[in-house]
Design a protein around this motif. Structure first.
Motif, PDB file in Angstrom:
ATOM      1  N   PHE A  66       0.864  -1.189   0.000  1.00 36.79           N
ATOM      2  CA  PHE A  66       0.000   0.000   0.000  1.00 36.79           C
ATOM      3  C   PHE A  66       0.896   1.234   0.000  1.00 36.79           C
ATOM      4  N   VAL A  67       0.508   2.248  -0.762  1.00 39.91           N
ATOM      5  CA  VAL A  67       1.254   3.505  -0.829  1.00 39.91           C
ATOM      6  C   VAL A  67       0.354   4.654  -0.376  1.00 39.91           C
ATOM      7  N   ILE A  68       0.884   5.483   0.532  1.00 34.86           N
ATOM      8  CA  ILE A  68       0.194   6.707   0.948  1.00 34.86           C
ATOM      9  C   ILE A  68       1.037   7.889   0.487  1.00 34.86           C
ATOM     10  N   ASP A  69       0.464   8.697  -0.384  1.00 35.98           N
ATOM     11  CA  ASP A  69       1.152   9.896  -0.852  1.00 35.98           C
ATOM     12  C   ASP A  69       0.819  11.040   0.103  1.00 35.98           C
ATOM     13  N   ALA A  70       1.785  11.426   0.916  1.00 35.78           N
ATOM     14  CA  ALA A  70       1.644  12.571   1.817  1.00 35.78           C
ATOM     15  C   ALA A  70       2.765  13.561   1.511  1.00 35.78           C
ATOM     16  N   SER A  71       3.029  13.734   0.222  1.00 39.76           N
ATOM     17  CA  SER A  71       4.175  14.527  -0.234  1.00 39.76           C
ATOM     18  C   SER A  71       3.910  16.017  -0.242  1.00 39.76           C
ATOM     19  N   MET A  87      -8.491  10.642  -5.546  1.00 46.61           N
ATOM     20  CA  MET A  87      -7.914  10.662  -4.212  1.00 46.61           C
ATOM     21  C   MET A  87      -7.436   9.301  -3.736  1.00 46.61           C
ATOM     22  N   GLN A  88      -8.013   8.234  -4.270  1.00 53.29           N
ATOM     23  CA  GLN A  88      -7.632   6.898  -3.815  1.00 53.29           C
ATOM     24  C   GLN A  88      -7.938   5.877  -4.901  1.00 53.29           C
ATOM     25  N   GLY A  89      -7.215   4.748  -4.820  1.00 49.63           N
ATOM     26  CA  GLY A  89      -7.410   3.681  -5.791  1.00 49.63           C
ATOM     27  C   GLY A  89      -7.020   2.352  -5.179  1.00 49.63           C
ATOM     28  N   GLU A  90      -6.700   1.387  -5.998  1.00 50.15           N
ATOM     29  CA  GLU A  90      -6.398   0.041  -5.541  1.00 50.15           C
ATOM     30  C   GLU A  90      -5.052   0.006  -4.821  1.00 50.15           C
ATOM     31  N   GLY A  91      -5.096   0.063  -3.499  1.00 51.07           N
ATOM     32  CA  GLY A  91      -3.880  -0.020  -2.715  1.00 51.07           C
ATOM     33  C   GLY A  91      -3.105   1.280  -2.604  1.00 51.07           C
ATOM     34  N   TRP A  92      -3.764   2.426  -2.772  1.00 51.20           N
ATOM     35  CA  TRP A  92      -3.074   3.705  -2.618  1.00 51.20           C
ATOM     36  C   TRP A  92      -4.078   4.802  -2.285  1.00 51.20           C
ATOM     37  N   LEU A  93      -3.585   5.860  -1.676  1.00 51.31           N
ATOM     38  CA  LEU A  93      -4.414   7.039  -1.414  1.00 51.31           C
ATOM     39  C   LEU A  93      -3.517   8.254  -1.222  1.00 51.31           C
ATOM     40  N   MET A  94      -4.141   9.428  -1.309  1.00 54.70           N
ATOM     41  CA  MET A  94      -3.462  10.699  -1.068  1.00 54.70           C
ATOM     42  C   MET A  94      -3.993  11.290   0.234  1.00 54.70           C
ATOM     43  N   ALA A  95      -3.094  11.870   1.028  1.00 55.39           N
ATOM     44  CA  ALA A  95      -3.493  12.480   2.288  1.00 55.39           C
ATOM     45  C   ALA A  95      -2.939  13.894   2.372  1.00 55.39           C
ATOM     46  N   GLY A  96      -3.678  14.768   3.019  1.00 49.69           N
ATOM     47  CA  GLY A  96      -3.225  16.136   3.229  1.00 49.69           C
ATOM     48  C   GLY A  96      -3.040  16.907   1.946  1.00 49.69           C
TER      49      GLY A  96
END
Length: 450
Positions: free
Chosen positions: A175-180, A300-309
Protein backbone atom coordinates in the motif's frame (compact mmCIF):
# COMPACT_ATOMS: atom_id res chain seq x y z
CA UNK A 1 -7.67 7.17 -13.90
CA UNK A 2 -5.54 4.69 -15.92
CA UNK A 3 -2.50 3.51 -14.02
CA UNK A 4 -0.24 3.29 -17.08
CA UNK A 5 0.45 7.02 -16.78
CA UNK A 6 3.03 6.22 -14.08
CA UNK A 7 6.11 3.97 -14.37
CA UNK A 8 5.61 0.20 -14.36
CA UNK A 9 5.14 -1.62 -11.07
CA UNK A 10 8.30 -3.75 -11.31
CA UNK A 11 11.88 -2.54 -10.75
CA UNK A 12 13.73 -1.59 -13.95
CA UNK A 13 16.42 -3.97 -15.18
CA UNK A 14 19.70 -3.57 -13.31
CA UNK A 15 18.09 -2.16 -10.18
CA UNK A 16 18.84 -3.64 -6.78
CA UNK A 17 16.31 -6.13 -5.48
CA UNK A 18 13.27 -4.40 -4.05
CA UNK A 19 12.87 -4.14 -0.29
CA UNK A 20 9.41 -5.15 0.83
CA UNK A 21 7.06 -3.41 3.23
CA UNK A 22 3.37 -3.28 4.05
CA UNK A 23 2.98 0.49 3.60
CA UNK A 24 5.24 3.07 2.05
CA UNK A 25 4.51 6.69 2.98
CA UNK A 26 5.87 9.49 0.81
CA UNK A 27 6.53 12.64 2.84
CA UNK A 28 7.54 13.19 6.46
CA UNK A 29 5.26 16.12 7.27
CA UNK A 30 2.15 16.11 9.51
CA UNK A 31 0.08 13.86 7.23
CA UNK A 32 2.82 11.34 6.50
CA UNK A 33 4.03 11.10 10.10
CA UNK A 34 0.48 10.71 11.41
CA UNK A 35 -0.36 7.89 9.01
CA UNK A 36 2.99 6.16 9.58
CA UNK A 37 2.76 6.33 13.39
CA UNK A 38 -0.79 4.98 13.48
CA UNK A 39 -0.08 2.12 11.08
CA UNK A 40 3.20 1.16 12.75
CA UNK A 41 1.38 1.11 16.09
CA UNK A 42 -0.89 -1.54 14.61
CA UNK A 43 2.08 -3.75 13.79
CA UNK A 44 2.42 -2.87 10.11
CA UNK A 45 5.85 -2.64 8.49
CA UNK A 46 5.86 1.02 7.47
CA UNK A 47 8.57 2.84 5.48
CA UNK A 48 8.49 6.66 5.62
CA UNK A 49 10.50 8.64 3.05
CA UNK A 50 11.26 12.34 3.60
CA UNK A 51 13.08 14.29 0.88
CA UNK A 52 14.72 16.72 3.36
CA UNK A 53 16.19 16.35 6.86
CA UNK A 54 14.46 17.47 10.03
CA UNK A 55 14.33 20.11 11.29
CA UNK A 56 13.45 22.01 8.09
CA UNK A 57 11.56 25.26 7.59
CA UNK A 58 7.89 25.07 6.71
CA UNK A 59 4.96 27.42 6.82
CA UNK A 60 1.61 26.61 8.46
CA UNK A 61 2.43 27.41 12.08
CA UNK A 62 -1.04 28.06 13.50
CA UNK A 63 -2.84 24.91 14.66
CA UNK A 64 -6.55 24.36 15.37
CA UNK A 65 -8.30 22.90 18.44
CA UNK A 66 -9.37 19.74 16.64
CA UNK A 67 -5.66 18.92 16.20
CA UNK A 68 -5.54 18.28 19.95
CA UNK A 69 -7.58 15.08 19.68
CA UNK A 70 -5.06 13.64 17.22
CA UNK A 71 -2.13 14.72 19.39
CA UNK A 72 -3.68 12.74 22.23
CA UNK A 73 -4.12 9.71 19.98
CA UNK A 74 -0.47 9.94 18.91
CA UNK A 75 0.67 10.34 22.53
CA UNK A 76 2.38 13.70 21.93
CA UNK A 77 -0.06 16.19 23.51
CA UNK A 78 2.35 17.28 26.25
CA UNK A 79 5.30 17.53 23.88
CA UNK A 80 3.34 19.81 21.52
CA UNK A 81 2.26 21.96 24.47
CA UNK A 82 5.92 22.30 25.50
CA UNK A 83 7.02 23.71 22.12
CA UNK A 84 3.95 25.82 21.39
CA UNK A 85 2.40 29.18 22.22
CA UNK A 86 -1.08 28.86 23.73
CA UNK A 87 -3.67 29.95 21.15
CA UNK A 88 -7.16 30.78 22.52
CA UNK A 89 -8.58 31.93 19.19
CA UNK A 90 -8.24 34.26 16.23
CA UNK A 91 -8.59 38.03 15.84
CA UNK A 92 -9.67 39.75 12.61
CA UNK A 93 -8.66 43.38 12.05
CA UNK A 94 -10.05 45.62 9.31
CA UNK A 95 -8.86 49.13 8.53
CA UNK A 96 -11.90 49.60 6.31
CA UNK A 97 -14.29 48.85 9.17
CA UNK A 98 -12.07 50.53 11.74
CA UNK A 99 -12.31 47.75 14.30
CA UNK A 100 -11.14 44.32 15.38
CA UNK A 101 -13.13 41.23 16.38
CA UNK A 102 -11.94 38.39 18.60
CA UNK A 103 -13.20 34.85 18.04
CA UNK A 104 -12.51 32.55 21.01
CA UNK A 105 -12.56 28.78 20.51
CA UNK A 106 -14.20 28.42 23.92
CA UNK A 107 -17.36 29.91 22.36
CA UNK A 108 -17.69 27.19 19.70
CA UNK A 109 -20.32 24.49 19.48
CA UNK A 110 -17.76 21.79 20.35
CA UNK A 111 -16.77 22.25 23.99
CA UNK A 112 -14.28 19.35 24.07
CA UNK A 113 -11.35 21.40 22.72
CA UNK A 114 -11.20 25.11 23.52
CA UNK A 115 -7.67 26.14 22.55
CA UNK A 116 -4.77 25.24 20.32
CA UNK A 117 -1.12 26.21 19.78
CA UNK A 118 1.14 28.20 17.48
CA UNK A 119 4.35 26.29 16.71
CA UNK A 120 7.55 26.60 14.76
CA UNK A 121 6.91 24.03 12.08
CA UNK A 122 10.56 22.92 12.02
CA UNK A 123 10.24 21.81 15.65
CA UNK A 124 6.71 20.47 15.27
CA UNK A 125 7.42 18.38 12.18
CA UNK A 126 10.62 17.01 13.73
CA UNK A 127 8.59 15.96 16.79
CA UNK A 128 6.07 14.13 14.60
CA UNK A 129 8.85 12.42 12.64
CA UNK A 130 10.58 11.22 15.82
CA UNK A 131 7.26 9.95 17.14
CA UNK A 132 6.65 7.92 13.98
CA UNK A 133 10.09 6.32 14.37
CA UNK A 134 9.51 5.65 18.07
CA UNK A 135 6.32 3.79 17.19
CA UNK A 136 8.16 1.43 14.85
CA UNK A 137 8.26 3.21 11.51
CA UNK A 138 11.35 2.69 9.34
CA UNK A 139 12.25 6.31 8.58
CA UNK A 140 14.53 7.69 5.87
CA UNK A 141 15.50 11.36 5.57
CA UNK A 142 17.19 13.05 2.59
CA UNK A 143 15.50 10.40 0.44
CA UNK A 144 13.72 11.72 -2.63
CA UNK A 145 11.15 9.64 -4.50
CA UNK A 146 12.01 9.35 -8.20
CA UNK A 147 9.08 7.29 -9.44
CA UNK A 148 6.04 5.39 -8.28
CA UNK A 149 4.70 2.44 -10.23
CA UNK A 150 1.20 1.43 -9.24
CA UNK A 151 0.49 -2.27 -9.59
CA UNK A 152 -2.58 -4.41 -9.14
CA UNK A 153 -3.59 -6.60 -6.21
CA UNK A 154 -0.85 -8.81 -4.72
CA UNK A 155 1.75 -7.39 -7.11
CA UNK A 156 1.94 -4.26 -5.02
CA UNK A 157 3.56 -0.99 -5.97
CA UNK A 158 7.15 -0.15 -6.88
CA UNK A 159 8.66 3.01 -5.39
CA UNK A 160 12.12 4.12 -6.50
CA UNK A 161 14.03 6.76 -4.52
CA UNK A 162 17.50 8.23 -4.14
CA UNK A 163 18.83 8.17 -0.57
CA UNK A 164 21.16 10.50 1.35
CA UNK A 165 24.24 8.67 0.00
CA UNK A 166 23.05 9.04 -3.59
CA UNK A 167 22.09 5.38 -3.95
CA UNK A 168 18.95 4.27 -5.74
CA UNK A 169 16.64 2.33 -3.46
CA UNK A 170 13.58 0.34 -4.54
CA UNK A 171 10.68 -0.69 -2.32
CA UNK A 172 7.86 -3.06 -3.16
CA UNK A 173 4.93 -1.87 -1.05
CA UNK A 174 1.51 -3.44 -0.67
CA UNK A 175 0.00 0.00 0.00
CA UNK A 176 1.25 3.51 -0.83
CA UNK A 177 0.19 6.71 0.95
CA UNK A 178 1.15 9.90 -0.85
CA UNK A 179 1.64 12.57 1.82
CA UNK A 180 4.18 14.53 -0.23
CA UNK A 181 2.48 17.87 0.34
CA UNK A 182 2.76 20.46 -2.40
CA UNK A 183 5.07 18.11 -4.34
CA UNK A 184 1.89 16.10 -5.07
CA UNK A 185 3.91 13.11 -6.31
CA UNK A 186 1.02 10.90 -7.47
CA UNK A 187 -1.16 13.72 -8.78
CA UNK A 188 1.74 15.05 -10.85
CA UNK A 189 2.55 11.58 -12.20
CA UNK A 190 -1.08 11.03 -13.15
CA UNK A 191 -1.47 14.49 -14.67
CA UNK A 192 -4.40 15.02 -12.37
CA UNK A 193 -3.46 18.16 -10.43
CA UNK A 194 -5.86 21.03 -11.03
CA UNK A 195 -5.46 24.63 -9.94
CA UNK A 196 -8.46 25.80 -7.95
CA UNK A 197 -10.27 28.30 -10.22
CA UNK A 198 -12.06 29.87 -7.24
CA UNK A 199 -8.91 30.96 -5.43
CA UNK A 200 -5.89 32.11 -7.42
CA UNK A 201 -3.67 33.56 -4.71
CA UNK A 202 -0.01 33.67 -3.71
CA UNK A 203 1.88 34.40 -0.52
CA UNK A 204 5.05 36.09 0.69
CA UNK A 205 6.21 35.66 4.28
CA UNK A 206 9.03 35.75 6.82
CA UNK A 207 9.88 35.69 10.55
CA UNK A 208 10.32 38.92 12.52
CA UNK A 209 11.40 39.91 16.00
CA UNK A 210 9.90 42.89 17.78
CA UNK A 211 6.41 42.87 16.23
CA UNK A 212 4.10 44.77 18.56
CA UNK A 213 1.26 42.72 20.10
CA UNK A 214 -2.27 43.38 18.97
CA UNK A 215 -3.86 45.80 21.42
CA UNK A 216 -7.21 44.45 22.60
CA UNK A 217 -6.54 40.91 21.28
CA UNK A 218 -6.21 37.91 23.64
CA UNK A 219 -2.58 36.94 24.13
CA UNK A 220 -1.56 34.14 21.78
CA UNK A 221 -4.26 34.76 19.16
CA UNK A 222 -3.36 34.62 15.51
CA UNK A 223 -4.27 37.99 14.01
CA UNK A 224 -5.62 38.40 10.49
CA UNK A 225 -5.41 41.89 8.97
CA UNK A 226 -7.85 42.23 6.08
CA UNK A 227 -6.17 44.06 3.17
CA UNK A 228 -7.64 45.61 0.06
CA UNK A 229 -6.52 42.76 -2.23
CA UNK A 230 -5.96 39.98 0.28
CA UNK A 231 -4.99 39.53 3.90
CA UNK A 232 -2.04 39.40 6.29
CA UNK A 233 -1.28 36.92 9.08
CA UNK A 234 0.69 37.58 12.25
CA UNK A 235 1.38 34.47 14.33
CA UNK A 236 3.15 34.69 17.71
CA UNK A 237 5.78 31.95 18.00
CA UNK A 238 8.15 30.91 20.80
CA UNK A 239 11.23 33.00 21.68
CA UNK A 240 9.64 36.33 20.72
CA UNK A 241 9.37 35.50 17.01
CA UNK A 242 6.32 36.44 14.93
CA UNK A 243 5.52 34.83 11.60
CA UNK A 244 4.22 37.50 9.21
CA UNK A 245 2.85 36.87 5.74
CA UNK A 246 0.75 38.52 3.08
CA UNK A 247 -1.59 36.47 0.89
CA UNK A 248 -3.11 38.20 -2.09
CA UNK A 249 -4.82 38.10 -5.42
CA UNK A 250 -2.97 38.57 -8.71
CA UNK A 251 -3.92 42.26 -8.52
CA UNK A 252 -1.84 42.62 -5.37
CA UNK A 253 1.26 40.87 -6.75
CA UNK A 254 1.16 42.93 -9.96
CA UNK A 255 2.22 45.86 -7.81
CA UNK A 256 5.54 44.19 -6.94
CA UNK A 257 8.68 46.06 -7.91
CA UNK A 258 12.02 44.95 -6.55
CA UNK A 259 12.71 42.11 -4.14
CA UNK A 260 10.09 40.04 -2.34
CA UNK A 261 11.41 41.41 0.97
CA UNK A 262 10.74 44.94 -0.23
CA UNK A 263 7.32 43.89 -1.51
CA UNK A 264 6.35 42.28 1.81
CA UNK A 265 7.35 45.37 3.80
CA UNK A 266 5.65 47.63 1.27
CA UNK A 267 2.31 45.83 1.51
CA UNK A 268 2.44 45.76 5.31
CA UNK A 269 3.07 49.52 5.27
CA UNK A 270 -0.09 50.04 3.17
CA UNK A 271 -2.25 48.82 6.07
CA UNK A 272 -2.32 51.32 8.98
CA UNK A 273 -3.07 48.64 11.58
CA UNK A 274 -0.35 46.29 10.30
CA UNK A 275 2.19 49.08 9.81
CA UNK A 276 1.75 50.25 13.40
CA UNK A 277 2.61 46.78 14.69
CA UNK A 278 5.58 46.37 12.33
CA UNK A 279 7.20 49.67 13.30
CA UNK A 280 10.66 48.74 14.56
CA UNK A 281 10.31 45.01 13.80
CA UNK A 282 13.43 43.18 12.59
CA UNK A 283 13.40 40.54 9.86
CA UNK A 284 15.27 37.47 11.16
CA UNK A 285 14.70 34.99 8.32
CA UNK A 286 14.74 34.82 4.58
CA UNK A 287 11.57 36.03 2.87
CA UNK A 288 9.84 33.15 1.10
CA UNK A 289 7.17 33.20 -1.57
CA UNK A 290 4.86 30.61 -3.04
CA UNK A 291 2.31 30.88 -5.82
CA UNK A 292 -0.73 29.05 -7.17
CA UNK A 293 -1.75 28.40 -3.60
CA UNK A 294 -4.91 26.37 -4.02
CA UNK A 295 -5.26 23.16 -6.01
CA UNK A 296 -6.95 19.77 -5.94
CA UNK A 297 -6.23 16.39 -7.53
CA UNK A 298 -8.84 14.72 -9.74
CA UNK A 299 -8.76 11.42 -7.82
CA UNK A 300 -7.91 10.66 -4.21
CA UNK A 301 -7.63 6.90 -3.82
CA UNK A 302 -7.41 3.68 -5.79
CA UNK A 303 -6.40 0.04 -5.54
CA UNK A 304 -3.88 -0.02 -2.72
CA UNK A 305 -3.07 3.71 -2.62
CA UNK A 306 -4.41 7.04 -1.41
CA UNK A 307 -3.46 10.70 -1.07
CA UNK A 308 -3.49 12.48 2.29
CA UNK A 309 -3.23 16.14 3.23
CA UNK A 310 -1.76 18.60 0.76
CA UNK A 311 -0.85 15.78 -1.64
CA UNK A 312 -4.54 15.78 -2.56
CA UNK A 313 -5.62 19.39 -2.06
CA UNK A 314 -4.50 22.66 -0.54
CA UNK A 315 -6.60 25.67 0.46
CA UNK A 316 -5.69 29.27 1.07
CA UNK A 317 -4.41 29.24 4.69
CA UNK A 318 -6.53 32.16 5.95
CA UNK A 319 -8.33 29.89 8.44
CA UNK A 320 -5.24 27.81 9.41
CA UNK A 321 -6.87 24.58 8.30
CA UNK A 322 -3.89 22.96 6.56
CA UNK A 323 -2.29 20.93 9.37
CA UNK A 324 -5.64 19.90 10.83
CA UNK A 325 -7.00 18.71 7.46
CA UNK A 326 -3.71 16.92 6.75
CA UNK A 327 -3.59 15.02 10.04
CA UNK A 328 -7.32 14.22 10.06
CA UNK A 329 -7.18 12.86 6.50
CA UNK A 330 -4.10 10.81 7.41
CA UNK A 331 -5.92 9.36 10.43
CA UNK A 332 -8.86 8.28 8.27
CA UNK A 333 -6.52 7.06 5.54
CA UNK A 334 -4.48 4.96 7.96
CA UNK A 335 -7.65 3.24 9.18
CA UNK A 336 -8.67 2.42 5.60
CA UNK A 337 -5.16 1.26 4.63
CA UNK A 338 -4.93 -1.02 7.65
CA UNK A 339 -8.24 -2.64 6.73
CA UNK A 340 -7.19 -2.96 3.06
CA UNK A 341 -4.04 -4.89 4.01
CA UNK A 342 -6.27 -7.53 5.64
CA UNK A 343 -9.12 -7.55 3.14
CA UNK A 344 -9.40 -5.15 0.17
CA UNK A 345 -13.09 -5.96 -0.26
CA UNK A 346 -13.92 -5.17 3.36
CA UNK A 347 -11.86 -1.99 3.13
CA UNK A 348 -13.76 -0.59 0.14
CA UNK A 349 -16.46 1.17 2.20
CA UNK A 350 -13.78 2.58 4.52
CA UNK A 351 -11.92 4.05 1.55
CA UNK A 352 -15.15 5.58 0.27
CA UNK A 353 -15.82 6.98 3.76
CA UNK A 354 -12.27 8.35 3.88
CA UNK A 355 -12.71 10.16 0.57
CA UNK A 356 -16.21 11.40 1.37
CA UNK A 357 -15.28 12.84 4.76
CA UNK A 358 -12.10 14.50 3.51
CA UNK A 359 -13.84 16.06 0.52
CA UNK A 360 -16.65 17.25 2.79
CA UNK A 361 -14.18 18.77 5.27
CA UNK A 362 -12.38 20.60 2.46
CA UNK A 363 -15.73 21.79 1.17
CA UNK A 364 -16.75 23.13 4.57
CA UNK A 365 -13.55 25.19 4.89
CA UNK A 366 -13.43 26.27 1.25
CA UNK A 367 -16.90 27.83 1.52
CA UNK A 368 -15.31 30.45 3.79
CA UNK A 369 -11.97 30.58 1.93
CA UNK A 370 -13.57 31.38 -1.43
CA UNK A 371 -15.41 34.34 0.09
CA UNK A 372 -12.69 35.95 2.20
CA UNK A 373 -12.39 38.86 -0.25
CA UNK A 374 -16.15 39.31 -0.46
CA UNK A 375 -17.28 42.61 1.10
CA UNK A 376 -20.37 40.84 2.47
CA UNK A 377 -18.41 38.14 4.30
CA UNK A 378 -16.00 40.75 5.63
CA UNK A 379 -18.95 42.77 6.93
CA UNK A 380 -20.28 39.67 8.69
CA UNK A 381 -16.88 38.86 10.21
CA UNK A 382 -16.32 42.37 11.46
CA UNK A 383 -19.89 42.77 12.77
CA UNK A 384 -20.74 39.24 13.91
CA UNK A 385 -24.24 38.39 15.02
CA UNK A 386 -24.98 35.48 17.35
CA UNK A 387 -28.62 35.21 16.39
CA UNK A 388 -29.38 31.50 15.98
CA UNK A 389 -25.86 31.04 17.46
CA UNK A 390 -24.38 31.99 14.08
CA UNK A 391 -21.19 33.33 15.64
CA UNK A 392 -20.73 30.16 17.70
CA UNK A 393 -21.18 28.05 14.56
CA UNK A 394 -18.63 30.17 12.74
CA UNK A 395 -16.18 29.67 15.63
CA UNK A 396 -16.62 25.90 15.31
CA UNK A 397 -15.67 26.08 11.64
CA UNK A 398 -12.67 28.24 12.54
CA UNK A 399 -11.73 25.63 15.16
CA UNK A 400 -11.59 22.93 12.46
CA UNK A 401 -14.65 20.99 13.65
CA UNK A 402 -15.46 19.94 10.10
CA UNK A 403 -15.53 16.14 10.43
CA UNK A 404 -18.45 16.52 12.86
CA UNK A 405 -20.51 17.87 9.93
CA UNK A 406 -20.66 21.26 11.64
CA UNK A 407 -21.74 22.83 8.36
CA UNK A 408 -25.03 20.90 8.63
CA UNK A 409 -25.87 22.34 12.04
CA UNK A 410 -28.45 25.10 12.38
CA UNK A 411 -26.00 27.90 13.41
CA UNK A 412 -23.84 27.36 10.31
CA UNK A 413 -26.85 26.97 8.02
CA UNK A 414 -28.20 30.24 9.45
CA UNK A 415 -24.84 31.96 8.83
CA UNK A 416 -24.72 30.82 5.19
CA UNK A 417 -28.36 31.76 4.61
CA UNK A 418 -27.74 35.23 6.02
CA UNK A 419 -24.70 35.58 3.78
CA UNK A 420 -26.76 34.77 0.69
CA UNK A 421 -29.50 37.23 1.71
CA UNK A 422 -27.00 40.01 2.39
CA UNK A 423 -25.26 39.27 -0.94
CA UNK A 424 -28.56 39.82 -2.73
CA UNK A 425 -29.14 43.08 -0.85
CA UNK A 426 -25.55 44.13 -1.55
CA UNK A 427 -26.17 43.93 -5.28
CA UNK A 428 -29.13 46.26 -4.73
CA UNK A 429 -26.92 48.81 -2.96
CA UNK A 430 -27.50 47.88 0.68
CA UNK A 431 -24.58 47.33 3.06
CA UNK A 432 -24.22 46.15 6.65
CA UNK A 433 -22.79 48.88 8.88
CA UNK A 434 -22.85 49.01 12.68
CA UNK A 435 -25.26 46.10 12.74
CA UNK A 436 -27.83 47.76 10.49
CA UNK A 437 -28.48 47.80 6.74
CA UNK A 438 -27.73 51.07 5.03
CA UNK A 439 -27.97 52.15 1.43
CA UNK A 440 -24.63 53.63 0.39
CA UNK A 441 -22.10 53.63 -2.46
CA UNK A 442 -19.15 51.32 -2.17
CA UNK A 443 -15.88 50.84 -4.00
CA UNK A 444 -15.85 47.75 -6.25
CA UNK A 445 -14.42 44.53 -4.82
CA UNK A 446 -13.62 41.19 -6.42
CA UNK A 447 -16.75 39.19 -7.12
CA UNK A 448 -17.06 36.26 -4.73
CA UNK A 449 -19.04 33.07 -5.00
CA UNK A 450 -22.40 32.98 -3.35
Amino acid sequence: MPLDVVPPATPPAGEAAAERCDVLVIGGGPAGCTAAALLASRGRHVVLLEKDAHPRFHIGESLLPLNLRIFEKLGIAEEVRAIGVHKPGASFISDEHGNKVNFLFADGLNQDYKHSYQVKRADFDALLFRNAAARGTETHENTRVLSVGLGQGAQGHCVTARDAAGRRRVWQARFVIDASGRDTVLAQAMGGKQRDPHNNSAAVFGHFRGVAPCEGCPEGNITIHLLEDGWCWMIPLPEGITSVGVVGTPALFKRRQGSFEHFLLQELARSPSAAERMDGAELVSAVTTTGNYSYRAKVMQGEGWLMAGDAFAFLDPVFSSGVMLAMASAELGAEAADAWLDDPVRAAPLLRRFESKVRRAIGAMSWLVYRINSPVLRDMFMQPSNRFRMRDGLVSLLAGDVHADTDRQIPVIAFKTTYRLLSLLHRLGWHLRDGTLRRMPRAPHPVAAE
